[in-house]
Design an enzyme around this catalytic site. Structure first.
Site, PDB file in Angstrom:
ATOM      1  N   GLU A   1      -8.527  38.996   7.194  1.00  0.00           N
ATOM      2  CA  GLU A   1      -9.440  39.775   8.229  1.00  0.00           C
ATOM      3  C   GLU A   1     -10.743  40.199   7.625  1.00  0.00           C
ATOM      4  OE1 GLU A   1      -6.485  42.835   9.276  1.00  0.00           O
ATOM      5  OE2 GLU A   1      -5.079  41.417  10.033  1.00  0.00           O
TER       6      GLU A   1
ATOM      7  N   ASP B   1      -7.146  35.382   9.968  1.00  0.00           N
ATOM      8  CA  ASP B   1      -7.359  36.408  10.955  1.00  0.00           C
ATOM      9  C   ASP B   1      -6.900  36.257  12.259  1.00  0.00           C
ATOM     10  OD1 ASP B   1      -9.303  38.685  11.499  1.00  0.00           O
ATOM     11  OD2 ASP B   1     -10.772  37.865  10.058  1.00  0.00           O
TER      12      ASP B   1
ATOM     13  N   GLU C   1       1.010  34.744  12.563  1.00  0.00           N
ATOM     14  CA  GLU C   1       1.493  35.938  12.757  1.00  0.00           C
ATOM     15  C   GLU C   1       1.865  36.033  14.373  1.00  0.00           C
ATOM     16  OE1 GLU C   1      -0.609  38.903  11.013  1.00  0.00           O
ATOM     17  OE2 GLU C   1      -1.263  38.002   9.266  1.00  0.00           O
TER      18      GLU C   1
END
Length: 535
Positions: free
Chosen positions: A331, A377, A439
């Protein structure tokens, strides 16, 4: 939302402390052949292990925590006063009631005394093993007022025996007095894991299918579900900087090792998350030897890189090639900044993105050559984030940074166009890097601040259709994807239950709170199950 009673009733027949009882089981509805029930789990009978309602006029096992004092008020509620720190509150010992590998529901009602301003409260378990204490959230920050009782309910389990377990109430920032009532500790009756086609087998010809988990998911029934359906695991929080090296020079691999050992015992691949992040990194990383904040200087840049190198080398020495891939940096992109980068403490100390290249080179030197190094990210499916990430990876490759791949987090919602993620995968193919979905979850909320009073069945069906469309997009690009990983095993452990607000009925994953397949599962495996049979 439903109105909460002025004085919440306890599940017990009388308002006395209850040590052992059983809740009544509901009946199961008949379902037409060939059609899957999408909104309800099988009938169950949970066991009520402990209940306090203060009808005895005593604190019934509750004690003050820190400087806080507890007493039963005239209305037979527990009043918590004298709080001098946010962690001061009321605690009750639950050690004798918890077993390894068993899931429990912890529920309590909270409100503020009349005249106190609204504030956020939370419930936590302190888990003590030897001299070490861990603090594990049950219900995260939730707004409480003086006007009505607010229910705090969450699922909790332990993966290893503990010397002591205390359930307690604390606050996010306020030191106001707190009222507490109707506490229950319930053992969740686990249904059998369904005899379904394993997701890992269904998707085996496309990509490796994985799941991010915490230690409680590698024991008991959750472990059975995990091993059945997934071929890869990610350590959700246990390899983050604050978990591995909470104090400088002190490394703790114990919780991460539980997950790694389980994965290896079950023939699963392991994904490492994460080496460098602006979040969940202890404060000491960014302080000098005198405790002052690091600034942009050569000396402080060198100090930060030495700390990162020490951290990465220790992890590499411990795991070697047992972990096949790592999120090296996490990120670091922000399309709202002029340069497209997050202006974190890392960025501030280096005055730019040079630390990203350095991190990859440190990782490449530390890990075996066959371990793959990724940048990870969220929101990479959106054009602005996609462009910023593309530019960064392209620049890193030009500078000789050993970036092997990109991780698309894919925290999406059931209304987001699945084609967007496909477009990003197509674009990054041009860079010749590996790609993975790291994710994945699909929120059923209409917006991030929505806290549903119940999970609407129609949204679960819509979510099932979304998973169908999304996996069609992903499977069409199977040659471009190393793996697809769910961010959580079942709904009750999803991070979206508590972020960015309390959302107790958020349901973003493939299996529900009782480990049963949802419409989301059938959207992936057999979308015909999403519709009832025609007459």
């Amino acid at each position: 939302m439903p109105t909460t009673p002025t004085h919440p009733a306890t599940p017990a027949a009388s308002r006395r402390t209850v040590l052992t009882a059983a809740a009544a089981a509901g009946g199961a509805a008949l379902i037409p052949a060939g059609f899957v029930a999408l909104a309800a789990s099988p009938a169950h009978a949970d066991d009520l292990l402990l209940s306090t309602d203060f009808s005895s006029g005593t604190t019934e096992g509750w004690v003050g925590r820190g400087d806080a004092s507890v007493a039963v008020d005239p209305e037979r509620r527990l009043l918590i006063t004298g709080r001098t720190a946010t962690w001061n509150g009321a605690a009750i010992d639950i050690t004798a009631h918890l077993e390894v590998g068993v899931r429990y529901q912890l529920k309590v009602y909270l409100r503020l005394p009349e005249g106190e301003s609204a504030t956020d409260l939370r419930t936590t378990v302190q888990r003590d093993v030897g001299d070490a204490s861990n603090y594990e959230g049950v219900k995260w920050n939730t707004a409480v007022t003086d006007a009505a009782w607010t229910e705090f309910s969450g699922t909790y389990s332990i993966s290893q025996a503990a010397d002591r377990l205390q359930f307690y109430v604390e606050s996010a920032s306020s030191l106001a007095p707190i009222l507490l009532d109707a506490f229950t500790l319930t053992r969740i009756a686990e249904p059998e894991i369904q005899d379904l086609l394993p997701l890992k087998d269904f998707l085996a010809d496309d990509f490796t299918f994985g799941c991010a988990v915490e230690p409680p998911e590698v024991v008991g029934k959750p472990a059975e579900l995990l091993a059945k359906h997934f071929a890869q695991v990610t350590t959700g929080n246990q390899m983050k900087p604050e978990s591995i090296q909470p104090t400088e020079g002190v490394f703790d691999f114990s919780r991460a090792d539980q997950i790694v050992d389980f994965a290896e015992a079950n023939g699963m691949k392991i994904w490492g998350h994460t080496l460098l992040w602006h979040n969940q990194t202890p404060a000491w990383w960014f302080l000098d030897e005198n405790g002052a904040p690091l600034v942009k200087s050569r000396a402080h840049q060198a100090l930060l890189l030495r700390r990162l190198e020490t951290h990465v080398k220790a992890i590499a020495a411990h795991y070697g090639d047992r972990v096949w891939a790592w999120d090296v940096v996490n990120e670091v992109v922000d399309p709202e900044q002029p340069d497209g980068l997050r202006h974190s403490r890392w960025y501030e100390v280096f005055g730019g993105p040079k630390y990203i290249e350095k991190a990859f080179k440190i990782a490449r030197k530390a890990f075996p050559r066959d371990v793959k190094l990724f940048i990870n990210d969220y929101n990479t499916e959106f054009p602005d984030k996609r462009e910023a990430m593309f530019n960064l990876v392209q620049q890193l490759k030009c500078e000789g940074a050993p970036v092997d791949g990109i991780g698309h987090q894919a925290h999406v919602d059931y209304k987001r166009d699945p084609a967007l993620l496909g477009e990003s995968i197509d674009l990054f193919r041009e860079l010749g890097v590996l790609q993975t979905i790291t994710e994945l979850d699909v929120s059923v909320s209409d917006h991030m601040q929505e806290s549903l009073p119940a999970t609407p069945p129609e949204r679960l069906v819509a979510q099932g259709r979304y998973y169908k469309e999304l996996f069609e997009v992903l499977r069409e690009r199977a040659d471009d994807l190393e793996s697809v990983t769910m961010w959580g095993l079942y709904d009750a452990v999803s991070w979206l239950r508590s972020w960015p607000v309390s959302r107790p009925h958020e349901a973003p994953l493939l299996f529900d709170d009782r480990l049963q397949a949802k419409a989301a599962y059938w959207g992936v495996v057999d979308p015909t199950k999403l519709e009832p049979p025609t007459a």
